[in-house]
Design an enzyme around this catalytic site. Structure first.
Site, short mmCIF file in Angstrom:
data_model
loop_
_atom_site.label_atom_id
_atom_site.label_comp_id
_atom_site.label_asym_id
_atom_site.label_seq_id
_atom_site.Cartn_x
_atom_site.Cartn_y
_atom_site.Cartn_z
N THR A 8 -30.81 9.33 -50.59
CA THR A 8 -30.72 8.36 -51.68
C THR A 8 -30.01 8.95 -52.89
O THR A 8 -30.01 10.17 -53.07
CB THR A 8 -32.12 7.85 -52.10
OG1 THR A 8 -31.98 6.82 -53.07
CG2 THR A 8 -33.00 8.95 -52.65
N ASP A 70 -36.03 2.81 -47.09
CA ASP A 70 -35.43 1.54 -47.50
C ASP A 70 -36.57 0.66 -47.97
O ASP A 70 -37.58 0.52 -47.28
CB ASP A 70 -34.65 0.88 -46.36
CG ASP A 70 -33.74 -0.21 -46.92
OD1 ASP A 70 -33.07 0.03 -47.93
OD2 ASP A 70 -33.72 -1.33 -46.37
N PHE A 151 -38.67 0.95 -62.25
CA PHE A 151 -37.30 0.43 -62.09
C PHE A 151 -37.35 -0.89 -61.31
O PHE A 151 -38.43 -1.35 -60.92
CB PHE A 151 -36.42 1.46 -61.36
CG PHE A 151 -36.77 1.66 -59.91
CD1 PHE A 151 -37.86 2.41 -59.53
CD2 PHE A 151 -35.99 1.09 -58.90
CE1 PHE A 151 -38.18 2.60 -58.18
CE2 PHE A 151 -36.30 1.27 -57.56
CZ PHE A 151 -37.40 2.04 -57.20
N TYR A 153 -37.77 -4.26 -59.75
CA TYR A 153 -38.60 -5.43 -60.03
C TYR A 153 -39.94 -5.07 -60.69
O TYR A 153 -40.78 -5.95 -60.89
CB TYR A 153 -38.86 -6.20 -58.71
CG TYR A 153 -37.58 -6.71 -58.07
CD1 TYR A 153 -37.01 -7.92 -58.47
CD2 TYR A 153 -36.93 -5.98 -57.08
CE1 TYR A 153 -35.83 -8.39 -57.91
CE2 TYR A 153 -35.75 -6.44 -56.50
CZ TYR A 153 -35.21 -7.64 -56.92
OH TYR A 153 -34.04 -8.11 -56.36
P1 ITT Z 1 -30.88 3.84 -51.97
O1 ITT Z 1 -30.53 2.85 -50.90
O2 ITT Z 1 -29.75 4.72 -52.37
O3 ITT Z 1 -32.12 4.62 -51.66
P2 ITT Z 1 -31.47 1.49 -53.57
O4 ITT Z 1 -31.67 1.27 -55.03
O5 ITT Z 1 -30.42 0.67 -52.88
O6 ITT Z 1 -31.24 3.05 -53.32
P3 ITT Z 1 -33.36 0.29 -51.76
O7 ITT Z 1 -32.23 -0.31 -51.00
O8 ITT Z 1 -34.42 0.98 -51.00
O9 ITT Z 1 -32.84 1.30 -52.88
O10 ITT Z 1 -34.12 -0.77 -52.66
C1 ITT Z 1 -33.59 -2.04 -52.90
C2 ITT Z 1 -34.04 -2.58 -54.19
O11 ITT Z 1 -35.42 -2.94 -54.12
C3 ITT Z 1 -33.93 -1.64 -55.40
O12 ITT Z 1 -32.64 -1.64 -55.93
C4 ITT Z 1 -34.93 -2.28 -56.35
O13 ITT Z 1 -34.38 -3.40 -57.00
C5 ITT Z 1 -36.01 -2.78 -55.37
N1 ITT Z 1 -37.10 -1.79 -55.28
C6 ITT Z 1 -37.32 -0.89 -54.30
N2 ITT Z 1 -38.41 -0.14 -54.58
C7 ITT Z 1 -38.88 -0.59 -55.76
C8 ITT Z 1 -39.97 -0.23 -56.59
O14 ITT Z 1 -40.79 0.76 -56.28
N3 ITT Z 1 -40.15 -0.90 -57.73
C9 ITT Z 1 -39.31 -1.89 -58.08
N4 ITT Z 1 -38.27 -2.30 -57.37
C10 ITT Z 1 -38.05 -1.65 -56.21
#
Ligand code: ITT
Length: 194
Positions: A8, A70, A151, A153
């Site tokens: 990530t 993910d 971060f 949501y």
């Molecule tokens: P990587 O794929 O590089 O790890 P990403 O930001 O794209 O980073 P994800 O695809 O796993 O991460 O997550 C998708 C989205 O879901 C992320 O951009 C956030 O908007 C939301 N999200 C994931 N985990 C969260 C959390 O713990 N709290 C709030 N929002 C979250």
């Protein structure tokens, strides 16, 4: 020192994951340490498929043990959207504010605001079968933003047991209850049993 690469570039995830893995004696590397590695296209239909893809592609490239996560948000009244599209719900670029605004707009007038965060993780070892973990955090989408921690949501995700939104609690508290924190705990128990 034992080493683990997390697939990530999300700095918030990196902080959350380092906080739990480093005390176990792991040196945690991230995609920032391998800047030449091209962006992984997350085109899977499930969180698990995306986690597997991220972990396998990076592990094949580095020949190292890789952990990929993910995650996303599923909202019941929106047929589990934004789901695997959580990062780009309001468009191609990752814009947390726009995503939150769109979600609040789409939920306007709906009485069922229940939702859950999902984390799917894949631990990929060059010479072993992949191992998968999944966990959830159940709550509701609040009407308004609250808090500035975390971060994504977090500012609009209400946790009934705490009577707070996720962005109102500390990182330590979030890691204890969150989808990612609980999933990491499963992973850690697995690593300890090896
Ligand atoms: P990587 O794929 O590089 O790890 P990403 O930001 O794209 O980073 P994800 O695809 O796993 O991460 O997550 C998708 C989205 O879901 C992320 O951009 C956030 O908007 C939301 N999200 C994931 N985990 C969260 C959390 O713990 N709290 C709030 N929002 C979250």
């Amino acid at each position: 020192m034992k080493e683990i690469v997390i697939a990530t570039k999300n700095e918030h995830k990196i902080i959350e994951m380092k906080k739990m893995l480093e005390p176990l004696g792991y040196k945690v590397l991230t995609l920032f340490d391998f800047d030449e590695f091209p962006e992984i296209i997350e085109d899977g239909k499930t969180f698990k498929a995306n986690a597997f893809k991220k972990a396998k592609e990076l592990s094949d490239y580095l020949n190292k043990i890789v952990l990929a996560d993910d995650s996303g948000l599923e909202v019941i009244a929106l047929n589990n959207e934004p789901g695997v599209y959580s990062a780009r719900y309001a468009g191609d670029t990752r814009n947390y504010e726009k995503n939150n605004e769109l979600l609040l707009k789409n939920l306007k007038g709906k009485s069922d605001r229940s939702a859950r965060f999902v984390t799917s993780m894949c631990l990929y070892h060059p010479n072993n079968d992949p191992v998968f973990f999944e966990d959830y955090l159940y709550g509701e989408i609040s009407e308004k933003h609250a808090g500035s921690n975390g971060f994504g949501y977090d500012p609009i995700f209400y946790v009934p047991e705490l009577n707070k939104n996720l962005a109102e609690i500390s990182l330590e508290e979030k890691n204890k209850i969150s989808h990612r924190g609980k999933c990491l705990l499963k992973l850690i128990n697995h690593l300890k049993s090896k």
